[in-house]
Design a protein around this motif. Structure first.
Motif, PDB file in Angstrom:
ATOM      1  N   ASN A  96       0.843  -1.197   0.000  1.00  0.00           N
ATOM      2  CA  ASN A  96       0.000   0.000   0.000  1.00  0.00           C
ATOM      3  C   ASN A  96       0.880   1.249   0.000  1.00  0.00           C
ATOM      4  OD1 ASN A  96      -1.676   2.177   0.721  1.00  0.00           O
ATOM      5  ND2 ASN A  96      -3.067   0.819   1.818  1.00  0.00           N
ATOM      6  N   THR A  97       0.972   1.912  -1.135  1.00  0.00           N
ATOM      7  CA  THR A  97       1.836   3.089  -1.283  1.00  0.00           C
ATOM      8  C   THR A  97       1.369   4.233  -0.391  1.00  0.00           C
ATOM      9  OG1 THR A  97       2.243   2.432  -3.576  1.00  0.00           O
ATOM     10  CG2 THR A  97       2.864   4.666  -2.958  1.00  0.00           C
ATOM     11  N   GLY A  98       0.076   4.419  -0.280  1.00  0.00           N
ATOM     12  CA  GLY A  98      -0.457   5.483   0.576  1.00  0.00           C
ATOM     13  C   GLY A  98      -0.057   5.286   2.026  1.00  0.00           C
ATOM     14  N   LEU A  99      -0.067   4.056   2.477  1.00  0.00           N
ATOM     15  CA  LEU A  99       0.344   3.745   3.846  1.00  0.00           C
ATOM     16  C   LEU A  99       1.829   4.024   4.035  1.00  0.00           C
ATOM     17  CD1 LEU A  99      -0.707   2.705   6.533  1.00  0.00           C
ATOM     18  CD2 LEU A  99      -0.286   0.394   5.734  1.00  0.00           C
ATOM     19  N   LEU A 100       2.632   3.703   3.020  1.00  0.00           N
ATOM     20  CA  LEU A 100       4.068   3.989   3.099  1.00  0.00           C
ATOM     21  C   LEU A 100       4.325   5.496   3.151  1.00  0.00           C
ATOM     22  CD1 LEU A 100       5.368   1.348   0.549  1.00  0.00           C
ATOM     23  CD2 LEU A 100       5.623   1.279   3.039  1.00  0.00           C
ATOM     24  N   LEU A 101       3.568   6.264   2.373  1.00  0.00           N
ATOM     25  CA  LEU A 101       3.710   7.724   2.400  1.00  0.00           C
ATOM     26  C   LEU A 101       3.333   8.292   3.770  1.00  0.00           C
ATOM     27  CD1 LEU A 101       2.325   8.546  -1.145  1.00  0.00           C
ATOM     28  CD2 LEU A 101       4.661   8.970  -0.328  1.00  0.00           C
ATOM     29  N   GLU A 102       2.274   7.749   4.350  1.00  0.00           N
ATOM     30  CA  GLU A 102       1.847   8.178   5.684  1.00  0.00           C
ATOM     31  C   GLU A 102       2.898   7.826   6.732  1.00  0.00           C
ATOM     32  OE1 GLU A 102      -1.545   6.729   8.738  1.00  0.00           O
ATOM     33  OE2 GLU A 102      -2.247   7.254   6.725  1.00  0.00           O
ATOM     34  N   LEU A 103       3.470   6.644   6.616  1.00  0.00           N
ATOM     35  CA  LEU A 103       4.502   6.186   7.537  1.00  0.00           C
ATOM     36  C   LEU A 103       5.730   7.095   7.466  1.00  0.00           C
ATOM     37  CD1 LEU A 103       5.209   3.939   9.541  1.00  0.00           C
ATOM     38  CD2 LEU A 103       6.096   2.641   7.614  1.00  0.00           C
TER      39      LEU A 103
END
Length: 126
Positions: A96-103
């Motif tokens: 999940n790219t969005g989750l990685l960006l949030e992280l």
């Protein structure tokens, strides 16, 4: 303590294989890899390459960028510009790219602590 924190990140996000913090010259300051992780691009040159690409992207007139996402056949790289440090996540292409960006945004305060400690260390050495 920071290494343990980074190792826990690997269990938080499905498909996250590696989390690396480097300076702008590519010197690895912190690295956590999933067991049996051997993606071909966990080398320290990623930090240097990101810094160069980030500087070139800023010349497009969109100001300084905060992150770059690169997707390959089997992997994705999500890299962050945290002042003088570069944070790189290597994940499976289906993570999940969005989750990685949030992280990465969450880790900005952690990398700031590292940057401050390095600055103080270098200032004391002079």
């Amino acid at each position: 303590e920071l290494v343990v924190h980074f190792e826990k990140l690997l269990t938080r996000v499905d498909g996250l294989l590696s989390a690396v913090v480097t300076d702008r010259d590519g010197v690895v300051l912190l690295r956590a890899n999933a067991p049996n992780c051997s993606p071909p691009f966990t080398e320290s040159a990623l930090g240097c390459t990101f810094a160069l690409a980030s500087d070139q992207a800023s010349k497009l007139g969109l100001k300084k960028n905060k992150s770059i996402v690169s997707v390959y056949g089997s992997y994705q790289l999500v890299q962050f510009n945290h002042s003088s440090l570069i944070t790189t996540f290597v994940a499976n292409s289906n993570a999940n790219t969005g989750l990685l960006l949030e992280l990465g945004s969450e880790l900005e305060s952690v990398t700031q602590v590292i940057a401050t400690a390095l600055h103080e260390r270098h200032s004391g050495a002079l």
